[in-house]
Design a protein around this motif. Structure first.
Motif, PDB file in Angstrom:
ATOM      1  N   GLY A  90       0.809  -1.219   0.000  1.00  0.00           N
ATOM      2  CA  GLY A  90       0.000   0.000   0.000  1.00  0.00           C
ATOM      3  C   GLY A  90       0.836   1.259   0.000  1.00  0.00           C
ATOM      4  N   LEU A  91       2.100   1.133  -0.485  1.00  0.00           N
ATOM      5  CA  LEU A  91       3.033   2.270  -0.416  1.00  0.00           C
ATOM      6  C   LEU A  91       2.872   3.165  -1.652  1.00  0.00           C
ATOM      7  N   HIS A  92       1.760   3.879  -1.643  1.00  0.00           N
ATOM      8  CA  HIS A  92       1.274   4.547  -2.860  1.00  0.00           C
ATOM      9  C   HIS A  92       2.009   5.828  -3.253  1.00  0.00           C
ATOM     10  N   HIS A  93       2.947   6.326  -2.426  1.00  0.00           N
ATOM     11  CA  HIS A  93       3.658   7.558  -2.799  1.00  0.00           C
ATOM     12  C   HIS A  93       4.944   7.297  -3.580  1.00  0.00           C
ATOM     13  N   GLY A  94       5.390   6.058  -3.627  1.00  0.00           N
ATOM     14  CA  GLY A  94       6.650   5.760  -4.316  1.00  0.00           C
ATOM     15  C   GLY A  94       6.578   6.174  -5.783  1.00  0.00           C
ATOM     16  N   PHE A  95       7.609   6.856  -6.270  1.00  0.00           N
ATOM     17  CA  PHE A  95       7.655   7.284  -7.662  1.00  0.00           C
ATOM     18  C   PHE A  95       8.621   6.411  -8.436  1.00  0.00           C
ATOM     19  N   ARG A  96       8.514   6.514  -9.757  1.00  0.00           N
ATOM     20  CA  ARG A  96       9.387   5.809 -10.687  1.00  0.00           C
ATOM     21  C   ARG A  96      10.867   5.870 -10.259  1.00  0.00           C
ATOM     22  N   GLY A  97      11.339   7.079  -9.944  1.00  0.00           N
ATOM     23  CA  GLY A  97      12.767   7.220  -9.647  1.00  0.00           C
ATOM     24  C   GLY A  97      13.037   7.952  -8.353  1.00  0.00           C
ATOM     25  N   LYS A  98      12.079   7.927  -7.443  1.00  0.00           N
ATOM     26  CA  LYS A  98      12.251   8.719  -6.236  1.00  0.00           C
ATOM     27  C   LYS A  98      11.388   8.204  -5.086  1.00  0.00           C
ATOM     28  N   ALA A  99      11.999   8.146  -3.898  1.00  0.00           N
ATOM     29  CA  ALA A  99      11.236   7.803  -2.700  1.00  0.00           C
ATOM     30  C   ALA A  99      10.484   9.054  -2.253  1.00  0.00           C
ATOM     31  N   SER A 100       9.287   8.846  -1.691  1.00  0.00           N
ATOM     32  CA  SER A 100       8.498   9.990  -1.253  1.00  0.00           C
ATOM     33  C   SER A 100       7.512   9.516  -0.199  1.00  0.00           C
ATOM     34  N   GLY A 101       7.249  10.381   0.775  1.00  0.00           N
ATOM     35  CA  GLY A 101       6.184  10.106   1.745  1.00  0.00           C
ATOM     36  C   GLY A 101       6.246   8.732   2.387  1.00  0.00           C
ATOM     37  N   PHE A 102       7.375   8.353   2.934  1.00  0.00           N
ATOM     38  CA  PHE A 102       7.602   7.087   3.655  1.00  0.00           C
ATOM     39  C   PHE A 102       7.664   5.860   2.728  1.00  0.00           C
ATOM     40  N   CYS A 103       7.541   6.078   1.410  1.00  0.00           N
ATOM     41  CA  CYS A 103       7.454   4.944   0.483  1.00  0.00           C
ATOM     42  C   CYS A 103       8.705   4.864  -0.393  1.00  0.00           C
ATOM     43  N   ILE A 104       9.274   3.662  -0.513  1.00  0.00           N
ATOM     44  CA  ILE A 104      10.451   3.481  -1.345  1.00  0.00           C
ATOM     45  C   ILE A 104      10.032   2.873  -2.681  1.00  0.00           C
ATOM     46  N   TYR A 105       9.552   1.627  -2.659  1.00  0.00           N
ATOM     47  CA  TYR A 105       9.002   1.045  -3.888  1.00  0.00           C
ATOM     48  C   TYR A 105       7.479   1.072  -3.792  1.00  0.00           C
ATOM     49  N   ASN A 106       6.859   1.278  -4.933  1.00  0.00           N
ATOM     50  CA  ASN A 106       5.402   1.380  -4.967  1.00  0.00           C
ATOM     51  C   ASN A 106       4.816   0.020  -5.315  1.00  0.00           C
ATOM     52  N   ASP A 107       4.495  -0.773  -4.276  1.00  0.00           N
ATOM     53  CA  ASP A 107       4.024  -2.145  -4.509  1.00  0.00           C
ATOM     54  C   ASP A 107       2.751  -2.182  -5.341  1.00  0.00           C
ATOM     55  N   SER A 108       1.864  -1.217  -5.114  1.00  0.00           N
ATOM     56  CA  SER A 108       0.583  -1.256  -5.814  1.00  0.00           C
ATOM     57  C   SER A 108       0.771  -0.998  -7.302  1.00  0.00           C
ATOM     58  N   ALA A 109       1.621  -0.011  -7.630  1.00  0.00           N
ATOM     59  CA  ALA A 109       1.862   0.293  -9.036  1.00  0.00           C
ATOM     60  C   ALA A 109       2.549  -0.895  -9.728  1.00  0.00           C
TER      61      ALA A 109
END
Lengths: 214, 392
Positions: free
Chosen positions: B131-150
């Motif tokens: 549920g780490l929905h803030h993770g971006f393609r090339g950047k960690a954001s908002g407590f999220c490293i990889y975006n599992d949902s994406a």
């Protein structure tokens, strides 16, 4: 910021001897609302807006009457008292100009030649960037006495926590003895910085909904 | 053997830990797991272990050099300057040992859930580590490293060619997932969140509708700060029903951040357990009406890990497994076990008491504004529908 940094340089223009129908097509095709009219030397000699075109067009109830009017040259309907800007003008000044003259487009002229154009939309886009609202961040508003040095004191508290600030705006408060500093800060967890600010004696509005406190 | 529902779980979820004071704390997954085990609502055969996501799978969404940077950071081999370019080593996402492995496990957990559902071994699957929905393609954001949902949605597309409806009820806008599929008409994203006026990340406005071919397949409902159950649920129910009917998904992925609760320290919404009972209920119905039951649920935000998250997340599982008619007291054994560790008194019952908070002064206006926001968000669907009616 100066105009040169935000102006569009691929300006769509017409000559005064183009027909009104040409302008109608250009406006539709490019989704634009203003066309500077230039001569062979690329000097701005007039401007037409979608409103001028509409004034010259038949009503939808008589769409097929007098359509030969649309063959007339643009010079018959263009405005010739054009307000223009310079690439080195400040964006803030342009915004004030738009507001004062109630216009929404400014051809930019250098050496008497047309080099760019700025519209209301470009200004708004710049404003959105100024607010920092296009990058992931939290907004924190701090009410401070209207005294020198307050911004630097408050910003120092952000810096102690190693939180990057993506934009700062200073709003007037209703009470002229105060200002509202609006920060967009790159953190999802502003609770620490808010506690620091409160401990330092500042009023933090997070969120700022008059009549409700969190 | 066909299992109706699976619960993806491992104690190794705890390895995704920034530091002791950080609000993102995976102990909440363990608290939820323990609550369900204590009450015998989660059987041994329903629990499956997560696998690690491979680099190839992560690269479905993430840039290779970002993945390498995360690996290097976790081994202490990344300079602070370079790390900052990737959003690593910030206040929100500090660097911690083996952060790549910990993050890839959370992605793998959600992929495990996908595999169970799409191979037909289960109808529904729950991956609370994800549920780490803030993770971006090339950047960690908002407590999220990889975006599992994406990653999971892309994986579903590549491997199974299904149309995915992503529903995000976290109090923060699901920006990472939205931008990943912003131009894709085969993934419909719907996020309902607190307005970005103050709250991170600031995006999620009604007018973010997608671009290019994907225009019209992103839906956002930013509700006002201090929104309460009734208004929140009204927005959720109307929007999810109409969006599902419009998009007709093959599978739904729900992100279940539990940070819109009144108690949550990071947000300003005022919903209670009433909302967390209803969220999975409607998702469950939609899964059966449109997707032959295919439903993946993941976790997300949730920063009152003691009073809010365990109850809210347990209710997802109880709904999935049709045991949701539970109320009254929480199991005493669970309370006895964890109360000593909790800095706040644990709630004794499943539901919140009436009058959990003092009345919100501008409730009527907030409700009215939210209703308008729903209207705007759904306008393209409603407009389209009334046009069809006229032409018939």
């Amino acid at each position: 910021m100066i105009v040169e940094q935000i102006m569009k340089t691929d300006v769509i223009t017409l000559h005064p001897n183009h027909r009104i129908i040409d302008a109608i097509q250009l406006v539709k095709q490019h989704h634009i609302r203003h066309i500077p009219i230039v001569n062979d030397e690329n000097h701005v000699i007039g401007i037409i807006t979608d409103r001028d075109i509409r004034d010259a067009s038949p009503s939808i109830f008589q769409a097929n009457e007098y359509i030969e009017d649309l063959q007339k040259p643009i010079s018959t309907i263009m405005k010739t008292d054009v307000i223009t800007g310079h690439p080195l003008d400040f964006v803030e000044e342009i915004a004030a100009l738009f507001y004062e003259y109630r216009i929404s487009c400014l051809p930019i002229v250098k050496d008497e030649k047309l080099v760019g154009i700025i519209t209301e939309t470009d200004l708004l886009h710049t404003f959105v960037q100024l607010t920092g609202a296009h990058q992931p961040s939290s907004q924190i508003e701090v009410k401070v006495p209207n005294l020198s040095g307050m911004l630097s004191k408050v910003a120092a508290i952000f810096s102690q926590r190693n939180i990057n600030i993506s934009s700062v705006l200073v709003y007037p408060d209703k009470d002229e003895h105060y200002k509202i500093l609006v920060f967009r800060a790159q953190t999802m967890n502003p609770t620490g910085i808010i506690a620091d600010l409160k401990n330092a004696g500042y009023t933090v509005l997070w969120p700022n909904l008059p009549g409700v406190s969190s | 053997m066909k299992k109706d529902c699976v619960f993806v779980y491992s104690d190794d979820f705890q390895n995704y830990k920034f530091h002791d004071e950080h609000p993102f704390n995976q102990l909440r997954v363990k608290l939820t797991y323990d609550l369900l085990r204590t009450m015998n609502a989660l059987r041994d055969e329903q629990i499956v272990a997560p696998r690690m996501a491979t680099d190839e799978e992560l690269a479905l969404i993430h840039d290779r050099d970002y993945i390498e940077a995360v690996k290097a950071a976790g081994q202490g081999r990344l300079s602070a300057d370079i790390a900052l370019n990737y959003g690593l080593g910030t206040e929100d996402t500090p660097i911690f040992p083996n952060m790549h492995e910990a993050s890839a496990l959370l992605v793998g957990s959600t992929l495990t859930a996908v595999d169970y559902v799409l191979s037909g071994k289960a109808k529904h699957a729950l991956s609370l580590g994800g549920g780490l929905h803030h993770g971006f393609r090339g950047k960690a954001s908002g407590f999220c490293i990889y975006n599992d949902s994406a990653v999971a949605i892309k994986y579903i597309q590549e491997k199974y060619q299904l149309r995915v409806l992503y529903v995000d009820t976290d109090a923060h806008h699901g920006d990472g997932v939205q931008w990943s599929f912003y131009d894709d008409p085969d993934v419909c994203t719907f996020s309902i969140h607190e307005t970005g006026r103050y709250l991170f990340p600031g995006t999620g406005n009604v007018n973010e509708r997608g671009q290019g071919k994907g225009y019209g397949y992103s839906f956002n409902i930013p509700v006002d700060a201090f929104t309460e159950d009734e208004s929140w649920l009204d927005a959720y129910r109307q929007a999810l029903r109409e969006i599902a009917d419009f998009f007709k998904p093959d599978i739904i992925v729900t992100q279940n951040g539990a940070d819109a609760h009144y108690y949550d320290p990071l947000t300003h919404l005022s919903v209670t357990m009433k909302t967390y009972r209803e969220i999975p209920k409607l998702a469950h119905q939609i899964a059966h009406e449109y997707c032959d039951g295919r439903w993946i649920a993941v976790g997300g935000g949730g920063y009152d890990i003691w009073r809010v998250v365990p109850r809210a997340w347990a209710l997802i599982w109880l709904e999935m497994t049709e045991q949701s008619n539970i109320s009254g007291n929480l199991p005493k054994a669970w309370l006895d076990k964890w109360q000593a560790l909790s800095p706040v008194p644990l709630p004794l019952e499943w539901d919140d008491p009436e009058h959990l908070y003092s009345p919100i002064p501008r409730k009527t206006e907030i409700t009215e504004k939210n209703a308008q926001t729903v209207e705007k968000a759904l306008y393209p669907i409603r407009n389209h529908r009334s046009n069809i009616k006229q032409s018939l």
